[in-house]
Design a protein around this motif. Structure first.
Motif, PDB file in Angstrom:
ATOM      1  N   MET A   1       0.857  -1.186   0.000  1.00  0.00           N
ATOM      2  CA  MET A   1       0.000   0.000   0.000  1.00  0.00           C
ATOM      3  C   MET A   1       0.893   1.235   0.000  1.00  0.00           C
ATOM      4  O   MET A   1       1.841   1.334   0.760  1.00  0.00           O
ATOM      5  CB  MET A   1      -0.901   0.004   1.238  1.00  0.00           C
ATOM      6  N   GLY A   2       0.569   2.204  -0.872  1.00  0.00           N
ATOM      7  CA  GLY A   2       1.344   3.425  -0.956  1.00  0.00           C
ATOM      8  C   GLY A   2       1.000   4.416   0.148  1.00  0.00           C
ATOM      9  O   GLY A   2       0.026   4.240   0.892  1.00  0.00           O
ATOM     10  N   HIS A   3       1.812   5.434   0.244  1.00  0.00           N
ATOM     11  CA  HIS A   3       1.637   6.480   1.263  1.00  0.00           C
ATOM     12  C   HIS A   3       0.274   7.172   1.132  1.00  0.00           C
ATOM     13  O   HIS A   3      -0.407   7.388   2.132  1.00  0.00           O
ATOM     14  CB  HIS A   3       2.775   7.493   1.151  1.00  0.00           C
ATOM     15  N   ILE A   4      -0.122   7.517  -0.083  1.00  0.00           N
ATOM     16  CA  ILE A   4      -1.394   8.220  -0.276  1.00  0.00           C
ATOM     17  C   ILE A   4      -2.562   7.287   0.013  1.00  0.00           C
ATOM     18  O   ILE A   4      -3.546   7.697   0.634  1.00  0.00           O
ATOM     19  CB  ILE A   4      -1.485   8.835  -1.690  1.00  0.00           C
ATOM     20  N   ASP A   5      -2.467   6.030  -0.387  1.00  0.00           N
ATOM     21  CA  ASP A   5      -3.518   5.065  -0.045  1.00  0.00           C
ATOM     22  C   ASP A   5      -3.681   4.962   1.463  1.00  0.00           C
ATOM     23  O   ASP A   5      -4.801   4.922   1.977  1.00  0.00           O
ATOM     24  CB  ASP A   5      -3.202   3.683  -0.626  1.00  0.00           C
ATOM     25  N   ALA A   6      -2.570   4.919   2.175  1.00  0.00           N
ATOM     26  CA  ALA A   6      -2.622   4.843   3.635  1.00  0.00           C
ATOM     27  C   ALA A   6      -3.251   6.101   4.214  1.00  0.00           C
ATOM     28  O   ALA A   6      -4.058   6.044   5.147  1.00  0.00           O
ATOM     29  CB  ALA A   6      -1.220   4.631   4.206  1.00  0.00           C
ATOM     30  N   ARG A   7      -2.894   7.243   3.656  1.00  0.00           N
ATOM     31  CA  ARG A   7      -3.459   8.504   4.143  1.00  0.00           C
ATOM     32  C   ARG A   7      -4.964   8.559   3.888  1.00  0.00           C
ATOM     33  O   ARG A   7      -5.730   8.999   4.745  1.00  0.00           O
ATOM     34  CB  ARG A   7      -2.749   9.693   3.473  1.00  0.00           C
ATOM     35  N   LEU A   8      -5.398   8.119   2.718  1.00  0.00           N
ATOM     36  CA  LEU A   8      -6.823   8.088   2.407  1.00  0.00           C
ATOM     37  C   LEU A   8      -7.562   7.182   3.387  1.00  0.00           C
ATOM     38  O   LEU A   8      -8.632   7.539   3.885  1.00  0.00           O
ATOM     39  CB  LEU A   8      -7.056   7.629   0.970  1.00  0.00           C
ATOM     40  N   ARG A   9      -6.990   6.038   3.676  1.00  0.00           N
ATOM     41  CA  ARG A   9      -7.608   5.108   4.631  1.00  0.00           C
ATOM     42  C   ARG A   9      -7.699   5.764   6.008  1.00  0.00           C
ATOM     43  O   ARG A   9      -8.719   5.673   6.678  1.00  0.00           O
ATOM     44  CB  ARG A   9      -6.810   3.817   4.694  1.00  0.00           C
ATOM     45  N   GLU A  10      -6.631   6.429   6.419  1.00  0.00           N
ATOM     46  CA  GLU A  10      -6.610   7.133   7.712  1.00  0.00           C
ATOM     47  C   GLU A  10      -7.702   8.188   7.789  1.00  0.00           C
ATOM     48  O   GLU A  10      -8.330   8.376   8.831  1.00  0.00           O
ATOM     49  CB  GLU A  10      -5.225   7.771   7.895  1.00  0.00           C
ATOM     50  N   LEU A  11      -7.943   8.884   6.672  1.00  0.00           N
ATOM     51  CA  LEU A  11      -8.961   9.935   6.615  1.00  0.00           C
ATOM     52  C   LEU A  11     -10.368   9.380   6.389  1.00  0.00           C
ATOM     53  O   LEU A  11     -11.347  10.130   6.448  1.00  0.00           O
ATOM     54  CB  LEU A  11      -8.627  10.937   5.502  1.00  0.00           C
ATOM     55  N   GLY A  12     -10.462   8.085   6.099  1.00  0.00           N
ATOM     56  CA  GLY A  12     -11.766   7.480   5.814  1.00  0.00           C
ATOM     57  C   GLY A  12     -12.333   7.903   4.474  1.00  0.00           C
ATOM     58  O   GLY A  12     -13.546   7.997   4.300  1.00  0.00           O
ATOM     59  N   ILE A  13     -11.442   8.143   3.511  1.00  0.00           N
ATOM     60  CA  ILE A  13     -11.847   8.618   2.181  1.00  0.00           C
ATOM     61  C   ILE A  13     -11.630   7.516   1.159  1.00  0.00           C
ATOM     62  O   ILE A  13     -10.562   6.904   1.108  1.00  0.00           O
ATOM     63  CB  ILE A  13     -11.033   9.867   1.769  1.00  0.00           C
ATOM     64  N   ASP A  14     -12.650   7.273   0.351  1.00  0.00           N
ATOM     65  CA  ASP A  14     -12.547   6.346  -0.764  1.00  0.00           C
ATOM     66  C   ASP A  14     -12.529   7.137  -2.062  1.00  0.00           C
ATOM     67  O   ASP A  14     -13.351   8.034  -2.255  1.00  0.00           O
ATOM     68  CB  ASP A  14     -13.753   5.392  -0.797  1.00  0.00           C
ATOM     69  N   ILE A  15     -11.590   6.798  -2.934  1.00  0.00           N
ATOM     70  CA  ILE A  15     -11.573   7.393  -4.268  1.00  0.00           C
ATOM     71  C   ILE A  15     -12.617   6.638  -5.089  1.00  0.00           C
ATOM     72  O   ILE A  15     -12.582   5.404  -5.165  1.00  0.00           O
ATOM     73  CB  ILE A  15     -10.178   7.285  -4.920  1.00  0.00           C
ATOM     74  N   PRO A  16     -13.556   7.358  -5.697  1.00  0.00           N
ATOM     75  CA  PRO A  16     -14.614   6.676  -6.466  1.00  0.00           C
ATOM     76  C   PRO A  16     -14.079   6.121  -7.778  1.00  0.00           C
ATOM     77  O   PRO A  16     -12.942   6.389  -8.176  1.00  0.00           O
ATOM     78  CB  PRO A  16     -15.620   7.800  -6.715  1.00  0.00           C
ATOM     79  N   GLU A  17     -14.910   5.355  -8.444  1.00  0.00           N
ATOM     80  CA  GLU A  17     -14.602   4.951  -9.818  1.00  0.00           C
ATOM     81  C   GLU A  17     -14.587   6.211 -10.671  1.00  0.00           C
ATOM     82  O   GLU A  17     -15.328   7.159 -10.406  1.00  0.00           O
ATOM     83  CB  GLU A  17     -15.667   3.984 -10.339  1.00  0.00           C
ATOM     84  N   VAL A  18     -13.759   6.216 -11.704  1.00  0.00           N
ATOM     85  CA  VAL A  18     -13.691   7.384 -12.574  1.00  0.00           C
ATOM     86  C   VAL A  18     -15.052   7.588 -13.243  1.00  0.00           C
ATOM     87  O   VAL A  18     -15.691   6.624 -13.693  1.00  0.00           O
ATOM     88  CB  VAL A  18     -12.544   7.268 -13.601  1.00  0.00           C
ATOM     89  N   ALA A  19     -15.509   8.830 -13.254  1.00  0.00           N
ATOM     90  CA  ALA A  19     -16.801   9.164 -13.866  1.00  0.00           C
ATOM     91  C   ALA A  19     -16.694   9.040 -15.385  1.00  0.00           C
ATOM     92  O   ALA A  19     -15.699   9.461 -15.981  1.00  0.00           O
ATOM     93  CB  ALA A  19     -17.214  10.581 -13.473  1.00  0.00           C
ATOM     94  N   SER A  20     -17.719   8.475 -15.988  1.00  0.00           N
ATOM     95  CA  SER A  20     -17.757   8.383 -17.446  1.00  0.00           C
ATOM     96  C   SER A  20     -17.949   9.772 -18.034  1.00  0.00           C
ATOM     97  O   SER A  20     -18.758  10.551 -17.529  1.00  0.00           O
ATOM     98  CB  SER A  20     -18.910   7.484 -17.894  1.00  0.00           C
ATOM     99  N   PRO A  21     -17.208  10.097 -19.091  1.00  0.00           N
ATOM    100  CA  PRO A  21     -17.390  11.397 -19.734  1.00  0.00           C
ATOM    101  C   PRO A  21     -18.825  11.582 -20.215  1.00  0.00           C
ATOM    102  O   PRO A  21     -19.460  10.626 -20.663  1.00  0.00           O
ATOM    103  CB  PRO A  21     -16.414  11.357 -20.915  1.00  0.00           C
ATOM    104  N   VAL A  22     -19.329  12.820 -20.129  1.00  0.00           N
ATOM    105  CA  VAL A  22     -20.686  13.114 -20.593  1.00  0.00           C
ATOM    106  C   VAL A  22     -20.685  13.663 -22.020  1.00  0.00           C
ATOM    107  O   VAL A  22     -21.722  14.029 -22.535  1.00  0.00           O
ATOM    108  CB  VAL A  22     -21.415  14.097 -19.635  1.00  0.00           C
TER     109      VAL A  22
END
Length: 155
Positions: A1-22
């Motif tokens: 797990m990378g540093h940013i992944d660990a930080r996101l987990r610590e903050l309780g933040i999930d990166i969503p799936e990329v939004a489909s272009p409109v």
């Protein structure tokens, strides 16, 4: 797990799936060591969280949260191209657009939602230049739109 992944987990933040272009574009594109995201709207699970003008239909505090959602969507677009947010070496610039009622002048406050989130996630490399622009209307009647420019390292 990378540093940013660990930080996101610590903050309780999930990166969503990329939004489909409109429309006819890609979510993010690189040139040299820079990545540019397309404008990201406040989509959650494929639907806009809110519509309308900030200062009329949407409160400032709601718009701050929408800017955070746009930021997460921009990070999803970046991750879809880079493979990992740990490759980001600097958040260079945030361009934010706020669909505003004619008397609304708190666009910088709205974009603080994005800037503060980037600081929480990335620390010093999240400090960036920024534009906070009030506009008459945004695509799909979204209240907020955001794009990121980030510098990244090679794998």
């Amino acid at each position: 797990m990378g540093h940013i992944d660990a930080r996101l987990r610590e903050l309780g933040i999930d990166i969503p799936e990329v939004a489909s272009p409109v429309a006819n574009y890609v979510p993010a594109r690189t040139t040299g060591s820079l990545l540019y995201t397309a404008g990201q709207l406040p989509f959650v699970d494929g639907a806009l969280v809110a519509t309308g003008k900030v200062g009329q239909d949407v409160s400032t505090s709601e718009a701050v949260e929408l800017a955070r959602i746009c930021t997460l969507n921009a990070l999803a677009a970046a991750q879809s191209v880079l493979g990992s947010l740990d490759r980001i070496t600097q958040v260079v610039k945030v361009n934010g657009f706020v669909a505003s009622s004619p008397d609304f002048i708190q666009q910088p406050t709205v974009l603080n939602g994005a800037s503060e989130l980037l600081g929480e996630i990335f620390g010093d490399i999240g400090i960036h230049a920024r534009a906070a622009v009030g506009v008459a209307v945004l695509p799909l009647d979204a209240p907020v739109e955001l794009e990121l420019i980030v510098e990244f390292s090679t794998p």
